[in-house]
Design an enzyme around this catalytic site. Structure first.
Site, mmCIF file in Angstrom:
data_model
loop_
_atom_site.group_PDB
_atom_site.id
_atom_site.type_symbol
_atom_site.label_atom_id
_atom_site.label_comp_id
_atom_site.label_asym_id
_atom_site.label_seq_id
_atom_site.Cartn_x
_atom_site.Cartn_y
_atom_site.Cartn_z
ATOM 1 N NE ARG A 105 -42.669 -6.332 -33.533
ATOM 2 C CZ ARG A 105 -43.015 -5.043 -33.605
ATOM 3 N NH1 ARG A 105 -42.556 -4.175 -32.733
ATOM 4 N NH2 ARG A 105 -43.837 -4.631 -34.555
ATOM 5 C CG ASP A 106 -46.098 -3.488 -31.742
ATOM 6 O OD1 ASP A 106 -45.515 -2.818 -30.883
ATOM 7 O OD2 ASP A 106 -46.689 -2.980 -32.715
ATOM 8 C CG HIS A 116 -48.674 -2.331 -37.240
ATOM 9 N ND1 HIS A 116 -48.070 -3.506 -36.849
ATOM 10 C CD2 HIS A 116 -48.502 -1.478 -36.196
ATOM 11 C CE1 HIS A 116 -47.555 -3.362 -35.641
ATOM 12 N NE2 HIS A 116 -47.803 -2.135 -35.219
ATOM 13 C CB CYS A 168 -43.137 1.709 -30.087
ATOM 14 S SG CYS A 168 -41.392 1.997 -30.413
ATOM 15 C CG ASN A 214 -50.183 -3.761 -31.797
ATOM 16 O OD1 ASN A 214 -49.508 -3.859 -30.791
ATOM 17 N ND2 ASN A 214 -49.665 -3.613 -32.999
HETATM 18 N N1 COA Z 1 -28.826 -7.580 -32.092
HETATM 19 C C1 COA Z 1 -27.852 -7.725 -31.181
HETATM 20 N N2 COA Z 1 -26.780 -6.938 -31.097
HETATM 21 C C2 COA Z 1 -26.675 -5.941 -31.978
HETATM 22 C C3 COA Z 1 -27.664 -5.712 -32.946
HETATM 23 C C4 COA Z 1 -28.786 -6.583 -32.990
HETATM 24 N N3 COA Z 1 -29.772 -6.442 -33.893
HETATM 25 N N4 COA Z 1 -27.324 -4.650 -33.686
HETATM 26 C C5 COA Z 1 -26.138 -4.216 -33.213
HETATM 27 N N5 COA Z 1 -25.749 -5.001 -32.188
HETATM 28 C C6 COA Z 1 -24.508 -4.858 -31.412
HETATM 29 C C7 COA Z 1 -23.321 -4.654 -32.319
HETATM 30 O O1 COA Z 1 -22.790 -5.908 -32.694
HETATM 31 C C8 COA Z 1 -22.386 -3.865 -31.432
HETATM 32 O O2 COA Z 1 -21.761 -4.748 -30.536
HETATM 33 P P1 COA Z 1 -20.251 -4.505 -30.081
HETATM 34 O O3 COA Z 1 -20.288 -3.191 -29.354
HETATM 35 O O4 COA Z 1 -19.976 -5.687 -29.224
HETATM 36 O O5 COA Z 1 -19.470 -4.463 -31.357
HETATM 37 C C9 COA Z 1 -23.326 -3.001 -30.612
HETATM 38 O O6 COA Z 1 -24.606 -3.670 -30.662
HETATM 39 C C10 COA Z 1 -23.504 -1.593 -31.123
HETATM 40 O O7 COA Z 1 -23.852 -1.619 -32.492
HETATM 41 P P2 COA Z 1 -24.563 -0.381 -33.205
HETATM 42 O O8 COA Z 1 -24.710 -0.699 -34.645
HETATM 43 O O9 COA Z 1 -23.832 0.883 -32.819
HETATM 44 O O10 COA Z 1 -26.016 -0.401 -32.565
HETATM 45 P P3 COA Z 1 -26.759 0.707 -31.707
HETATM 46 O O11 COA Z 1 -26.298 0.658 -30.293
HETATM 47 O O12 COA Z 1 -26.762 2.000 -32.414
HETATM 48 O O13 COA Z 1 -28.253 0.123 -31.734
HETATM 49 C C11 COA Z 1 -30.091 -0.977 -32.801
HETATM 50 C C12 COA Z 1 -28.967 0.027 -32.951
HETATM 51 C C13 COA Z 1 -30.948 -0.882 -34.034
HETATM 52 C C14 COA Z 1 -29.507 -2.363 -32.669
HETATM 53 C C15 COA Z 1 -30.905 -0.656 -31.530
HETATM 54 O O14 COA Z 1 -31.249 0.702 -31.522
HETATM 55 C C16 COA Z 1 -32.150 -1.509 -31.380
HETATM 56 O O15 COA Z 1 -32.083 -2.713 -31.219
HETATM 57 N N6 COA Z 1 -33.329 -0.900 -31.395
HETATM 58 C C17 COA Z 1 -34.554 -1.639 -31.229
HETATM 59 C C18 COA Z 1 -35.708 -0.823 -31.545
HETATM 60 C C19 COA Z 1 -37.002 -1.590 -31.361
HETATM 61 O O16 COA Z 1 -37.048 -2.756 -31.067
HETATM 62 N N7 COA Z 1 -38.099 -0.849 -31.536
HETATM 63 C C20 COA Z 1 -39.394 -1.402 -31.423
HETATM 64 C C21 COA Z 1 -39.808 -2.145 -32.634
HETATM 65 S S1 COA Z 1 -40.028 -1.127 -34.052
HETATM 66 ZN ZN ZN Z 2 -46.844 -1.307 -33.558
#
Ligand code: COA
Ligand code: ZN
Length: 303
Positions: A15-16, A207, A240, A249
């Site tokens: 994952r990370d 972590h 990240c 990590n």
């Molecule tokens: N998995 C898949 N699709 C997702 C989702 C998820 N977890 N969360 C939201 N979506 C979809 C929604 O269904 C929506 O789809 P639609 O447009 O077809 O209706 C679309 O994404 C937008 O939703 P929204 O709530 O506005 O999400 P966003 O674009 O603001 O993104 C996150 C928010 C949290 C999903 C996104 O920023 C993200 O995945 N970040 C990951 C960060 C990460 O992995 N960091 C490292 C680890 S800490």
């Molecule tokens: Zn980390």
């Protein structure tokens, strides 16, 4: 030196470790790495994350990974979720624990998951309800607990506030993450004891990232204040994608090697983990930061 006799290593390499990679690792190879890590004695693994594939393309196969990985009894296959949509996806394929991630700093939370802390916790209420219905435990993951690459210092009061919110949600565990390697051992020694005093029942994990070379020193500082759960990434991969200049990590096999050399039991095999680290290096097609995979375990030489 008073140290715990046993420590749990939570592997986060798939994952990370790989979320930041540009090259897409094939699903079957991710699965093979998870299975090999378990064979090497890892008992808890953060296998993948159910995040939006647009933001983290490497994790787009989260369902496929969790559906196909061979589950060994007694091993906990855990996943990170940023919101309720992620939790629904995870629960539909079966997981042993959900890790709810939020950052201690507003700026980092916005960059990472595009939400305010208030919005993150709003969605966590929904996640906690879904998890309760599915009888799946939740862990709170608190990014930038020891400092934020955008805001600088993070106050202990803020960290306490977020821990309390996780406890209120029903989390039996909280992991404090040093997302960009800003913690130092002195800070770990002073920050942890008041948290353990305030929430004695809470299972607290650490972590660390080795971004500034302080990773294992921070683990040692954590051991000295009684912490028995550490995240680590095989070969030291990781970072990240939403943190500037992020690096890996603390390295799993280096951490296990240090602990076992000090007489702290992890249940994992250093040589088995070195084989995993070599396999991981082949997968990513690059040298990894791990040291013991290059030098060999000390015991091999001194035996
Ligand atoms: N998995 C898949 N699709 C997702 C989702 C998820 N977890 N969360 C939201 N979506 C979809 C929604 O269904 C929506 O789809 P639609 O447009 O077809 O209706 C679309 O994404 C937008 O939703 P929204 O709530 O506005 O999400 P966003 O674009 O603001 O993104 C996150 C928010 C949290 C999903 C996104 O920023 C993200 O995945 N970040 C990951 C960060 C990460 O992995 N960091 C490292 C680890 S800490
Ligand atoms: Zn980390």
């Amino acid at each position: 030196m008073e140290l715990p006799r046993e420590v749990t290593i939570r592997e986060v390499g798939t994952r990370d470790g790989i979320q930041i990679l540009g090259v897409q690792i094939p699903t079957d190879q991710k699965i093979e790495l998870i299975e090999r890590l378990v064979e090497a004695g890892i008992r808890r693994i953060e296998a993948t994350s159910f995040v939006h594939p647009k933001y983290v393309p490497q994790m787009a196969d989260a369902e496929a990974v969790m559906r196909s990985v061979r589950r060994k009894p007694g091993v906990s296959y855990e996943v990170l979720v940023p919101n309720a949509r992620g939790a629904e996806r995870a629960l539909s394929v079966g997981v042993d624990r959900l890790v709810l991630v939020v950052a201690a700093s507003e700026t980092f939370n916005q960059k990472n998951v595009r939400m305010s802390l208030a919005d993150s916790f709003k969605s966590f209420e929904e996640i906690a309800r879904l998890a309760r219905e599915a009888h799946v435990p939740i862990k709170g993951g608190l990014a930038t607990s020891f400092g934020c690459p955008y805001e600088g210092g993070v106050s202990e009061a803020r960290v306490h506030q977020v821990i309390q919110r996780f406890v209120d949600l029903g989390a039996d565990e909280v992991g404090l993450a040093d997302t960009t390697g800003m913690a130092n051992p002195g800070q770990v020694s002073t920050m942890i004891p008041p948290i353990r005093e305030r929430w004695p029942e809470l299972h607290l994990g650490l972590h660390f990232h080795n971004t500034r070379g302080m990773g294992l020193a921070n683990v040692l500082a954590g051991l000295q204040v009684g912490i028995t759960m550490y995240d680590a990434s095989i070969g030291g991969m990781g970072g990240c994608p939403f943190a500037p200049r992020a690096t890996g990590n603390v390295c799993t096999e280096d951490t296990v090697h240090m602990l076992e050399e000090m007489g702290v039991s992890t249940g994992a095999s250093v040589s088995g983990l070195i084989d995993c680290a070599r396999f991981a290096a082949d997968l990513v097609g690059a040298e990894l930061p791990g040291q013991v995979m290059k030098a060999g375990p000390r015991a091999q030489i001194a035996a």
